[in-house]
Design an enzyme around this catalytic site. Structure first.
Site, PDB file in Angstrom:
ATOM      1  N   VAL B  81      -1.068  39.095  67.611  1.00  0.00           N
ATOM      2  CA  VAL B  81      -1.473  38.094  68.591  1.00  0.00           C
ATOM      3  C   VAL B  81      -1.307  36.725  67.947  1.00  0.00           C
ATOM      4  O   VAL B  81      -1.835  36.488  66.857  1.00  0.00           O
ATOM      5  CB  VAL B  81      -2.956  38.292  68.969  1.00  0.00           C
ATOM      6  CG1 VAL B  81      -3.421  37.236  69.959  1.00  0.00           C
ATOM      7  CG2 VAL B  81      -3.191  39.696  69.523  1.00  0.00           C
ATOM      8  N   CYS B  82      -0.594  35.820  68.596  1.00  0.00           N
ATOM      9  CA  CYS B  82      -0.427  34.475  68.041  1.00  0.00           C
ATOM     10  C   CYS B  82      -1.780  33.769  67.986  1.00  0.00           C
ATOM     11  O   CYS B  82      -2.493  33.700  68.991  1.00  0.00           O
ATOM     12  CB  CYS B  82       0.533  33.647  68.884  1.00  0.00           C
ATOM     13  SG  CYS B  82       0.548  31.907  68.400  1.00  0.00           S
ATOM     14  N   ILE B  83      -2.104  33.235  66.825  1.00  0.00           N
ATOM     15  CA  ILE B  83      -3.426  32.626  66.648  1.00  0.00           C
ATOM     16  C   ILE B  83      -3.632  31.398  67.535  1.00  0.00           C
ATOM     17  O   ILE B  83      -4.687  31.241  68.163  1.00  0.00           O
ATOM     18  CB  ILE B  83      -3.699  32.297  65.152  1.00  0.00           C
ATOM     19  CG1 ILE B  83      -5.126  31.813  64.971  1.00  0.00           C
ATOM     20  CG2 ILE B  83      -2.707  31.293  64.594  1.00  0.00           C
ATOM     21  CD1 ILE B  83      -5.617  31.824  63.540  1.00  0.00           C
TER      22      ILE B  83
END
Lengths: 132, 123
Positions: B81-83
């Site tokens: 998941v992209c932060i």
């Protein structure tokens, strides 16, 4: 099975042709903004990068944007840093500009105008396309 | 079989509203069945919502998040998941489905570099 260190070392040397495909208006979806964020990160990896603005994506680099009244941050001028980050090949599709009554004079970036068939050819040459 | 490929998958839309996530899942399953490798899945834009543990769809419908979670755990597929995109949308370590992790866009770049094909599923 190869040693993970060797794999990492060899993948460091890979240079791929990657193109960012910007197709959406600057506001209305977050795609151009988060697309720009991807550009700035990928630019740190020494790949062969380019970007093409087409369809409503040409509006993303239109001069004179002022989205204050819709309560949204203006990120358009950040596109100007792309050449400095190593994304020097920036294309705009001719038909997309013309259909919207725009010329290169309306854009805040120096771009190369290419027609639809040239865009197709450029895309075919890529290893990776990032569509936003 | 023919050539074995390494695939990376990029998902840009959340579950249910768009079919992207279902299509990406079906693609991953089909690729694995054909003997290909799925090196990783990167969730970006609203795609991060595919990793929320708060999803609770009606019982007669599929549970998209749970399907991804099972795939990650059973097949050992790395789902990232992209932060930055996750923080914007309220996805943090506390509400992630099992088998996924939060990291940066560098992971997407690595996936693009190290795979034979990066396949994007979006609107």
């Amino acid at each position: 099975m190869a040693n993970p260190e060797e794999i990492e070392e060899s993948s460091d040397e890979i240079v791929k042709k990657m193109m960012f495909v910007m197709r959406k208006a600057p506001h209305g979806t977050i795609n151009p903004y988060e697309g720009l964020e991807v550009m700035l990160i990928v630019a740190a990896y020494d790949q062969d990068l380019s970007a093409v603005f087409l369809d409503d994506g040409v509006y993303a680099i239109k001069k004179g944007q002022d989205p204050k009244e819709i309560g949204v941050k203006d990120f358009s001028t950040t596109f100007r840093v792309l050449p400095g980050y190593g994304i020097e090949k920036i294309y705009v599709e001719k038909e997309s500009l013309e259909n919207r009554g725009l010329t290169v004079e309306d854009l805040l970036l120096e771009v190369e105008v290419v027609d639809k068939s040239e865009v197709t050819k450029l895309m075919q040459e890529q290893d990776v396309l990032f569509p936003f | 079989m023919g050539v074995k490929l390494k695939f990376g998958i990029l998902i840009l839309e959340g579950p249910y509203q768009h079919q992207s996530s279902d299509s990406a899942y079906n693609f991953a399953i089909a690729a694995l069945e054909k003997g290909h490798e799925v090196s990783g899945v990167f969730l970006y834009n609203d795609g991060v919502n595919n990793a929320t543990s708060f999803g609770d769809p009606p019982q007669d419908d599929r549970n998209v998040q749970e399907k991804w979670s099972k795939l990650a755990q059973e097949k050992g597929i790395d789902i990232v998941v992209c932060i930055a995109a996750g923080k914007r949308r309220g996805l943090i370590d506390d509400n992630l489905i099992k088998g996924t992790r939060i990291s940066g866009l560098g992971q997407l770049t690595d996936l693009a570099i190290s795979t034979d094909r990066l396949v994007t599923f979006g609107d």
